[in-house]
Design a protein around this motif. Sequence first.
Motif, short mmCIF file in Angstrom:
data_model
loop_
_atom_site.label_atom_id
_atom_site.label_comp_id
_atom_site.label_asym_id
_atom_site.label_seq_id
_atom_site.Cartn_x
_atom_site.Cartn_y
_atom_site.Cartn_z
N GLY A 13 -16.95 34.22 -6.99
CA GLY A 13 -16.91 33.52 -8.27
C GLY A 13 -17.25 34.42 -9.45
N PHE A 14 -18.18 35.35 -9.26
CA PHE A 14 -18.53 36.29 -10.32
C PHE A 14 -17.32 37.17 -10.66
N CYS A 15 -16.56 37.54 -9.62
CA CYS A 15 -15.36 38.35 -9.83
C CYS A 15 -14.33 37.58 -10.65
N MET A 16 -14.12 36.31 -10.29
CA MET A 16 -13.13 35.50 -11.02
C MET A 16 -13.53 35.34 -12.48
N ALA B 21 -11.38 36.88 -15.67
CA ALA B 21 -10.90 36.02 -16.75
C ALA B 21 -11.37 36.54 -18.11
N GLY B 22 -12.61 36.99 -18.19
CA GLY B 22 -13.13 37.52 -19.45
C GLY B 22 -12.43 38.80 -19.87
N LEU B 23 -12.16 39.67 -18.92
CA LEU B 23 -11.45 40.92 -19.25
C LEU B 23 -10.02 40.63 -19.67
N GLU B 24 -9.39 39.66 -19.01
CA GLU B 24 -8.03 39.28 -19.40
C GLU B 24 -8.02 38.69 -20.81
N ARG B 25 -9.00 37.83 -21.12
CA ARG B 25 -9.09 37.25 -22.47
C ARG B 25 -9.28 38.34 -23.51
N ALA B 26 -10.02 39.38 -23.15
CA ALA B 26 -10.26 40.49 -24.08
C ALA B 26 -9.02 41.38 -24.22
N GLY B 27 -8.02 41.17 -23.36
CA GLY B 27 -6.80 41.97 -23.42
C GLY B 27 -6.96 43.37 -22.85
N LEU B 28 -7.96 43.56 -22.02
CA LEU B 28 -8.24 44.89 -21.47
C LEU B 28 -7.40 45.14 -20.22
N PRO B 29 -6.64 46.23 -20.20
CA PRO B 29 -5.90 46.55 -18.97
C PRO B 29 -6.85 47.10 -17.92
N GLU C 148 -22.34 45.92 -0.81
CA GLU C 148 -20.96 45.70 -1.24
C GLU C 148 -20.95 44.65 -2.35
N THR C 149 -21.72 44.90 -3.39
CA THR C 149 -21.85 43.95 -4.49
C THR C 149 -20.65 44.05 -5.41
N VAL C 150 -20.00 42.92 -5.61
CA VAL C 150 -18.88 42.84 -6.53
C VAL C 150 -19.12 41.68 -7.48
N PRO C 151 -18.54 41.75 -8.68
CA PRO C 151 -17.65 42.80 -9.14
C PRO C 151 -18.40 44.10 -9.45
N THR C 152 -17.73 45.18 -9.17
CA THR C 152 -18.18 46.50 -9.59
C THR C 152 -17.04 47.10 -10.38
N VAL C 153 -17.37 47.68 -11.53
CA VAL C 153 -16.35 48.21 -12.42
C VAL C 153 -16.65 49.67 -12.72
N GLU D 283 -20.55 44.54 -21.45
CA GLU D 283 -20.92 45.83 -20.88
C GLU D 283 -19.68 46.66 -20.54
N VAL D 284 -18.67 46.01 -19.99
CA VAL D 284 -17.43 46.73 -19.67
C VAL D 284 -16.78 47.23 -20.95
N LEU D 285 -16.70 46.38 -21.96
CA LEU D 285 -16.08 46.79 -23.23
C LEU D 285 -16.86 47.94 -23.87
N ALA D 286 -18.18 47.93 -23.77
CA ALA D 286 -18.98 49.03 -24.32
C ALA D 286 -18.66 50.33 -23.59
N ALA D 287 -18.51 50.28 -22.27
CA ALA D 287 -18.17 51.47 -21.50
C ALA D 287 -16.78 51.97 -21.86
N VAL D 288 -15.85 51.04 -22.09
CA VAL D 288 -14.49 51.43 -22.49
C VAL D 288 -14.53 52.09 -23.86
N ARG D 289 -15.29 51.53 -24.79
CA ARG D 289 -15.40 52.14 -26.12
C ARG D 289 -15.91 53.57 -26.01
N GLU D 290 -16.83 53.81 -25.08
CA GLU D 290 -17.41 55.14 -24.93
C GLU D 290 -16.50 56.11 -24.16
N HIS D 291 -15.89 55.63 -23.09
CA HIS D 291 -15.19 56.53 -22.17
C HIS D 291 -13.66 56.45 -22.21
N ALA D 292 -13.11 55.35 -22.74
CA ALA D 292 -11.64 55.20 -22.76
C ALA D 292 -11.21 54.35 -23.93
N PRO D 293 -11.57 54.74 -25.16
CA PRO D 293 -11.31 53.89 -26.33
C PRO D 293 -9.83 53.61 -26.57
#
Length: 87
Positions: free
Chosen positions: A16-19, A23-31, A55-60, A74-84
Amino acid sequence: MNTERAVEFYWRPGCGFCMALRAGLERAGLPFTEVNIWEEPGAAERVREVANGNETVPTVFVGPAAMVNPSVAEVLAAVREHAPELL
């Protein structure tokens, strides 16, 4: 796409955490690339390396950053830093 700058989303069926994060990453439009840890060879091992042997998921993964059960923010912050360029 340069995998060093890609977002890799490790998940498993029934999580459920993965789903919710997907959904949140898709709403943010992040590939992102999805990796099922139960089907992809070596995927569970990669997750265990950054999740204290679990084997804890989701792991990004975003470039050098590894996040276990992160929020969308947190994912968006990492993207801004490492893959803007992905935003």
